[in-house]
Design a protein around this motif. Structure first.
Motif, PDB file in Angstrom:
ATOM      1  N   SER A  34       0.820  -1.209   0.000  1.00  0.00           N
ATOM      2  CA  SER A  34       0.000   0.000   0.000  1.00  0.00           C
ATOM      3  C   SER A  34       0.853   1.257   0.000  1.00  0.00           C
ATOM      4  N   GLN A  83      -5.585   1.882  -1.819  1.00  0.00           N
ATOM      5  CA  GLN A  83      -6.420   1.101  -0.908  1.00  0.00           C
ATOM      6  C   GLN A  83      -6.554  -0.345  -1.365  1.00  0.00           C
ATOM      7  N   ALA A 131      -3.867  -2.446  -0.166  1.00  0.00           N
ATOM      8  CA  ALA A 131      -3.949  -2.697   1.276  1.00  0.00           C
ATOM      9  C   ALA A 131      -5.192  -3.472   1.674  1.00  0.00           C
TER      10      ALA A 131
END
Length: 263
Positions: free
Chosen positions: A131, A251, A254
């Motif tokens: 990320s 995002q 992650a």
């Protein structure tokens, strides 16, 4: 102190969190002077500071942080930076009163959570590395880092995040939100911000039906996006909110995303 006046445990985290803050004000999320804001998962108060600055101090903020080292810094910031406009609360939110073991990472406090432990930390380090690398390659954290070749960047970030191997366990209190609203006389919530590293649904389940009409807007960072996105979205849709679920490239790396809810 960092540039915006906040005390912090790790100054680099303030820059990282400041990079994230703008993402909360999307999908129609707006605040006007005089707002009441709940900052759930406050860390040292970076999101609260952004709200305070955005509204020139004309705001009432309730910031929740259960980990004692982080709460101590948040409370100091509340006294020195927010001019009495921020109430720092030394507990987390959950579906019911309880005491939970939280994993606290002194070298990377933003990843502290009741949902992480020694058994999951290596997988977490790989996820977070992906990320952060994606954020840097997208221009976040400054143009200089963006020029570093991707393999070198992954190595640098991965080494930096070895601090996730150093963890402490803290037994902390959690409470449902509704009794807190009653105790503090909170009769409106112009923005409910939730960033609790995996415990999002537990926080939302602590709000009684009688209190949901007080919530005008909410923004929730959801971990385990594919697994939890629909459940979080349904909590708001079932109560008449317009819901927008979004995930960008950083995002996605992650496995997190944002759920925005507006009236």
């Amino acid at each position: 102190m960092d540039a915006i006046g906040l005390h912090s445990i790790n100054p680099w985290e303030v820059a990282f969190l400041r990079e994230e803050v703008g993402g909360y004000f999307a999908a129609g999320i707006e605040l006007a002077p005089g707002a009441t804001v709940l900052d759930v998962g406050a860390n040292v108060g970076v999101f609260s500071a952004a709200v305070f600055e955005r509204l020139d101090g004309d705001v009432r903020i309730f910031a929740f942080e259960p980990l004692p080292p982080l709460f101590a810094t948040l409370d100091r910031n509340a006294r020195e930076f927010f001019g009495g406009r921020l109430t720092a609360l030394p507990f987390g939110l959950a579906a019911a009163p309880d005491e939970l073991d939280f994993s606290y990472f002194p070298g990377a406090t933003i990843f502290s959570s009741s949902w992480r432990n020694e058994g999951t930390v290596e997988a977490e380090r790989r996820r977070v590395t992906a990320s952060v690398v994606e954020m840097i390659r997208g221009g976040g954290l400054g143009p200089a880092l963006r020029r570093i070749p991707a393999p070198v960047l992954r190595g640098l970030v991965g080494r930096k995040l070895r601090v996730l191997r150093q963890l402490e366990t803290h037994r902390v209190a959690v409470r449902p939100l509704s009794p807190v609203l009653d105790e503090h006389g909170i009769d409106r919530i112009d923005l409910l911000k939730v960033d609790v590293e995996g415990a999002e649904l537990d926080v939302l389940r602590g709000l009684d039906d009688r209190h949901w009409p007080l919530v005008r807007q909410a923004v929730v960072e959801v971990e385990g996006w594919q697994r939890n996105r629909d459940a979080v979205r349904e909590v708001f849709a079932a109560r008449g909110f317009t819901v927008d679920a979004r995930q960008d490239a950083v995002q996605r790396a992650a496995d997190i995303g944002m759920v925005f809810a507006t009236r």
